[in-house]
Design an enzyme around this catalytic site. Structure first.
Site, PDB file in Angstrom:
ATOM      1  N   HIS A   1       0.699  -1.347   0.053  1.00 61.06           N
ATOM      2  CA  HIS A   1      -0.207  -0.144  -0.060  1.00 61.06           C
ATOM      3  C   HIS A   1       0.985   1.521  -0.190  1.00 61.06           C
ATOM      4  O   HIS A   1       2.245   1.209   0.523  1.00 61.06           O
ATOM      5  CB  HIS A   1      -1.360   0.370   1.201  1.00 61.06           C
ATOM      6  CG  HIS A   1       0.084  -0.044   2.518  1.00 61.06           C
ATOM      7  ND1 HIS A   1       0.346   1.022   2.994  1.00 61.06           N
ATOM      8  CD2 HIS A   1       0.033  -0.866   3.298  1.00 61.06           C
ATOM      9  CE1 HIS A   1       0.694   0.801   4.206  1.00 61.06           C
ATOM     10  NE2 HIS A   1       0.949  -0.330   4.103  1.00 61.06           N
TER      11      HIS A   1
ATOM     12  N   GLU B   1      -1.685  -7.163   7.470  1.00 57.15           N
ATOM     13  CA  GLU B   1      -0.557  -6.617   7.827  1.00 57.15           C
ATOM     14  C   GLU B   1      -0.708  -7.656   9.807  1.00 57.15           C
ATOM     15  O   GLU B   1      -1.562  -7.885  10.176  1.00 57.15           O
ATOM     16  CB  GLU B   1      -0.075  -5.191   8.372  1.00 57.15           C
ATOM     17  CG  GLU B   1       0.619  -5.224   8.796  1.00 57.15           C
ATOM     18  CD  GLU B   1       2.107  -5.742   7.904  1.00 57.15           C
ATOM     19  OE1 GLU B   1       1.963  -6.817   7.551  1.00 57.15           O
ATOM     20  OE2 GLU B   1       2.666  -4.539   7.607  1.00 57.15           O
TER      21      GLU B   1
ATOM     22  N   HIS C   1       0.530  -5.269   2.821  1.00 60.36           N
ATOM     23  CA  HIS C   1       1.246  -5.563   3.586  1.00 60.36           C
ATOM     24  C   HIS C   1       2.878  -4.810   3.615  1.00 60.36           C
ATOM     25  O   HIS C   1       3.008  -6.380   2.919  1.00 60.36           O
ATOM     26  CB  HIS C   1       0.450  -4.994   5.067  1.00 60.36           C
ATOM     27  CG  HIS C   1      -0.932  -4.658   4.529  1.00 60.36           C
ATOM     28  ND1 HIS C   1      -1.206  -3.471   5.541  1.00 60.36           N
ATOM     29  CD2 HIS C   1      -1.963  -6.262   4.883  1.00 60.36           C
ATOM     30  CE1 HIS C   1      -2.460  -3.089   5.168  1.00 60.36           C
ATOM     31  NE2 HIS C   1      -2.880  -4.513   4.679  1.00 60.36           N
TER      32      HIS C   1
END
Length: 210
Positions: A10, A83, A150
């Protein structure tokens, strides 16, 4: 035949800029992160993915949806792409943890995998993310699939898919915001013809536009 997996981290958040652990806190993209997503979107779209699957956390979701608009694709979501859960360390900076928690310093220096507060170990993260990657391969054989997630989670998945573990994880550099990493999954017939004992191949690691 080969299935190509494009892994995208991201864009930047304010927590990234401040050096704060995010874990599974739902932190939005900053203005920088939005610009990064807009810059990387046509690059990923140019790889002709047939599907985009994202972590549901907003920083990954917005990045994935930006790529999806460029590629003309709807985004699917998979909780396994979240994540690493860092438990009570979420929101802390690494210097503050070193200063206030001697146990954290010991764990980081040990060279062994460890549970992050009351969250997850690296191996646990790798297990769930690699399962998501393998499912994507099974669902889109011989195509290109983009997974948006992530930094920690994607790095762990890459290392484990390539046959490594925590010692190898420590040797891989971290992934930049809106970087892309490309893995090929070689089909069994081609792998046999080429005498390959491991069908995962790393093509690109941590490439960025900005």
């Amino acid at each position: 035949m080969t299935t190509r997996i494009v892994l995208v981290r991201h864009g930047e958040t304010e927590f990234n800029a401040d050096g704060r652990l995010q874990g599974q806190l739902d932190i939005p993209l900053s203005s920088v992160g939005i610009a990064q997503a807009e810059a990387v979107a046509p690059v990923i779209a140019g790889m002709d993915p047939v599907a985009i699957v994202s972590s549901p956390l907003v920083r990954a979701r917005v990045t994935a949806e930006t790529i999806g608009r460029a590629a003309g694709l709807e985004v699917g979501f998979d909780d396994r792409l979240k994540e690493v859960d860092v438990g009570q360390w979420a929101g802390e900076t690494v210097p503050a943890l070193h200063r206030n928690d001697p146990h954290y310093t010991h764990l980081m220096a040990s060279g062994e995998d460890f549970r992050r507060s009351d969250g997850e170990t690296t191996a646990e993260v790798a297990e769930r993310v690699t399962a998501a990657v393998r499912d994507a391969v099974d669902e889109q054989k011989n195509q290109t699939v983009c997974l948006v997630a992530h930094g920690f989670a994607l790095r762990a998945a890459v290392v484990w898919l390539l046959g490594g573990g925590y010692p190898e994880f420590l040797r891989f550099g971290g992934l930049g915001n809106c970087s892309w990493t490309v893995l090929d999954r070689i089909g069994s017939g081609e792998a046999d013809r080429r005498g390959m004992d491991d069908r995962w191949r790393l093509r690109t690691y941590n490439a960025t536009v900005l």
